[in-house]
Design an enzyme around this catalytic site. Structure first.
Site, PDB file in Angstrom:
ATOM      1  N   ASP A   3       2.049  -4.537 -20.751  1.00 12.53           N
ATOM      2  CA  ASP A   3       2.969  -5.576 -20.278  1.00 12.53           C
ATOM      3  C   ASP A   3       2.664  -5.978 -18.841  1.00 12.53           C
ATOM      4  O   ASP A   3       2.501  -7.162 -18.525  1.00 12.53           O
ATOM      5  CB  ASP A   3       4.407  -5.058 -20.325  1.00 12.53           C
ATOM      6  CG  ASP A   3       4.971  -4.935 -21.725  1.00 12.53           C
ATOM      7  OD1 ASP A   3       4.379  -5.496 -22.660  1.00 12.53           O
ATOM      8  OD2 ASP A   3       6.012  -4.266 -21.868  1.00 12.53           O
ATOM      9  N   HIS A  34       0.847  -1.189   0.000  1.00 12.66           N
ATOM     10  CA  HIS A  34       0.000   0.000   0.000  1.00 12.66           C
ATOM     11  C   HIS A  34       0.881   1.238   0.000  1.00 12.66           C
ATOM     12  O   HIS A  34       1.828   1.326   0.788  1.00 12.66           O
ATOM     13  CB  HIS A  34      -0.913   0.010   1.228  1.00 12.66           C
ATOM     14  CG  HIS A  34      -1.662   1.300   1.394  1.00 12.66           C
ATOM     15  ND1 HIS A  34      -2.353   1.900   0.362  1.00 12.66           N
ATOM     16  CD2 HIS A  34      -1.824   2.116   2.474  1.00 12.66           C
ATOM     17  CE1 HIS A  34      -2.914   3.008   0.798  1.00 12.66           C
ATOM     18  NE2 HIS A  34      -2.590   3.170   2.068  1.00 12.66           N
ATOM     19  N   HIS A  92      -7.901   7.661  -1.709  1.00  9.84           N
ATOM     20  CA  HIS A  92      -6.985   7.073  -0.739  1.00  9.84           C
ATOM     21  C   HIS A  92      -5.593   6.873  -1.343  1.00  9.84           C
ATOM     22  O   HIS A  92      -4.687   7.648  -1.075  1.00  9.84           O
ATOM     23  CB  HIS A  92      -7.566   5.745  -0.230  1.00  9.84           C
ATOM     24  CG  HIS A  92      -6.790   5.137   0.883  1.00  9.84           C
ATOM     25  ND1 HIS A  92      -7.191   3.978   1.527  1.00  9.84           N
ATOM     26  CD2 HIS A  92      -5.629   5.485   1.475  1.00  9.84           C
ATOM     27  CE1 HIS A  92      -6.306   3.665   2.466  1.00  9.84           C
ATOM     28  NE2 HIS A  92      -5.345   4.562   2.436  1.00  9.84           N
ATOM     29  N   TYR A 136       9.191 -12.729 -21.985  1.00  9.67           N
ATOM     30  CA  TYR A 136      10.204 -11.735 -21.612  1.00  9.67           C
ATOM     31  C   TYR A 136      11.085 -12.218 -20.450  1.00  9.67           C
ATOM     32  O   TYR A 136      10.611 -12.882 -19.523  1.00  9.67           O
ATOM     33  CB  TYR A 136       9.492 -10.430 -21.203  1.00  9.67           C
ATOM     34  CG  TYR A 136      10.406  -9.368 -20.647  1.00  9.67           C
ATOM     35  CD1 TYR A 136      11.140  -8.544 -21.485  1.00  9.67           C
ATOM     36  CD2 TYR A 136      10.545  -9.186 -19.269  1.00  9.67           C
ATOM     37  CE1 TYR A 136      11.979  -7.560 -20.978  1.00  9.67           C
ATOM     38  CE2 TYR A 136      11.379  -8.217 -18.761  1.00  9.67           C
ATOM     39  CZ  TYR A 136      12.093  -7.402 -19.624  1.00  9.67           C
ATOM     40  OH  TYR A 136      12.913  -6.443 -19.117  1.00  9.67           O
ATOM     41  N   HIS A 186       0.809   5.789  -0.903  1.00 12.12           N
ATOM     42  CA  HIS A 186       0.105   7.009  -1.283  1.00 12.12           C
ATOM     43  C   HIS A 186       0.932   7.744  -2.328  1.00 12.12           C
ATOM     44  O   HIS A 186       1.045   8.973  -2.290  1.00 12.12           O
ATOM     45  CB  HIS A 186      -0.121   7.915  -0.068  1.00 12.12           C
ATOM     46  CG  HIS A 186      -0.911   7.288   1.024  1.00 12.12           C
ATOM     47  ND1 HIS A 186      -0.809   7.695   2.332  1.00 12.12           N
ATOM     48  CD2 HIS A 186      -1.826   6.287   1.030  1.00 12.12           C
ATOM     49  CE1 HIS A 186      -1.610   6.975   3.106  1.00 12.12           C
ATOM     50  NE2 HIS A 186      -2.236   6.108   2.317  1.00 12.12           N
TER      51      HIS A 186
END
Length: 220
Positions: free
Chosen positions: A120, A95, A160, A214, A97
């Protein structure tokens, strides 16, 4: 891998959030679990990145209860736990910001797939999840429900920030880095005019090549 080794990995990956300018002060977190495991390691709440050590990383069960460590786990622990319970192939959650991706989240707008790097990595647009308050399972529920039916490993939670998932903690961190990178580039592109879309067939082809061809396949 032991709990101690997992805590070492999770601790070290937090430095990548700082190094890639994805976090400010004590915001943001990385968690990881062993494949198929019933516990995960996560950043302690409100602790400076400079002060993180493997010993300070908290181990919780899949209900979000602390089982190892002296500190209180992240305020996002319930959200991470919900993701792990409902997405059994996910072994890492991040998580942040980060600035540009969070700006898209503040607008409640998905990031359109107008770059080959997006095709991709994410296989299409980066979707927006619902608004949810911090501290309970609602954020985790929003992440899970939004990513159902999407190839994206990133979701912009409205008003958020960013949540990313991966089959390992490192993969989830990579997704967070790439999410911010494409959020910034698409934002800059829109200052110049309307970005050009990529045909769905080409998105599918790019995604398949990147995911299955790849890189050094034998090293994965």
């Amino acid at each position: 891998m032991t709990d101690e080794e997992l805590r070492e990995i999770v601790c070290r990956l937090h430095t990548e959030l700082v190094r890639n300018d994805l976090v400010a002060w004590t915001a943001g977190n990385v968690s990881g679990r062993l494949p198929g495991g019933d516990r995960f390691a996560i950043k302690p709440s409100g602790v400076s990145y400079d002060d993180l050590t493997p010993e300070s990383i908290v181990v919780c069960d899949l209900d979000g209860n602390r089982v190892e460590g002296e500190l209180s786990p992240s305020s996002d622990t319930a959200a991470h736990a919900y993701v792990y319970r409902h997405m059994p192939d996910v072994n890492g959650v991040v998580h942040t910001h980060s600035t540009y991706a969070s700006a898209w989240a503040a607008r409640g707008e998905p990031i359109p797939c107008v770059l080959t790097a997006m095709a991709d990595e994410f296989g299409g647009e980066i979707p927006v999840g619902p608004f949810a308050l911090i501290g309970g399972e609602d954020i985790g529920r929003g992440v899970v429900d939004t990513l159902k039916g999407h190839r994206s490993t990133a979701v912009l939670m409205r008003n958020h920030g960013v949540f990313t998932v991966g089959d390992s903690p490192k993969a989830a961190v990579k997704a967070a880095v790439m999410c911010e990178d494409v959020a910034r580039t698409v934002h800059v592109s829109r200052q110049l005019g309307e970005p050009l879309p990529i045909a769905q067939a080409d998105v599918d082809s790019l995604y398949d090549r990147y995911q299955n061809v790849y890189g050094q396949r034998s090293a994965r």
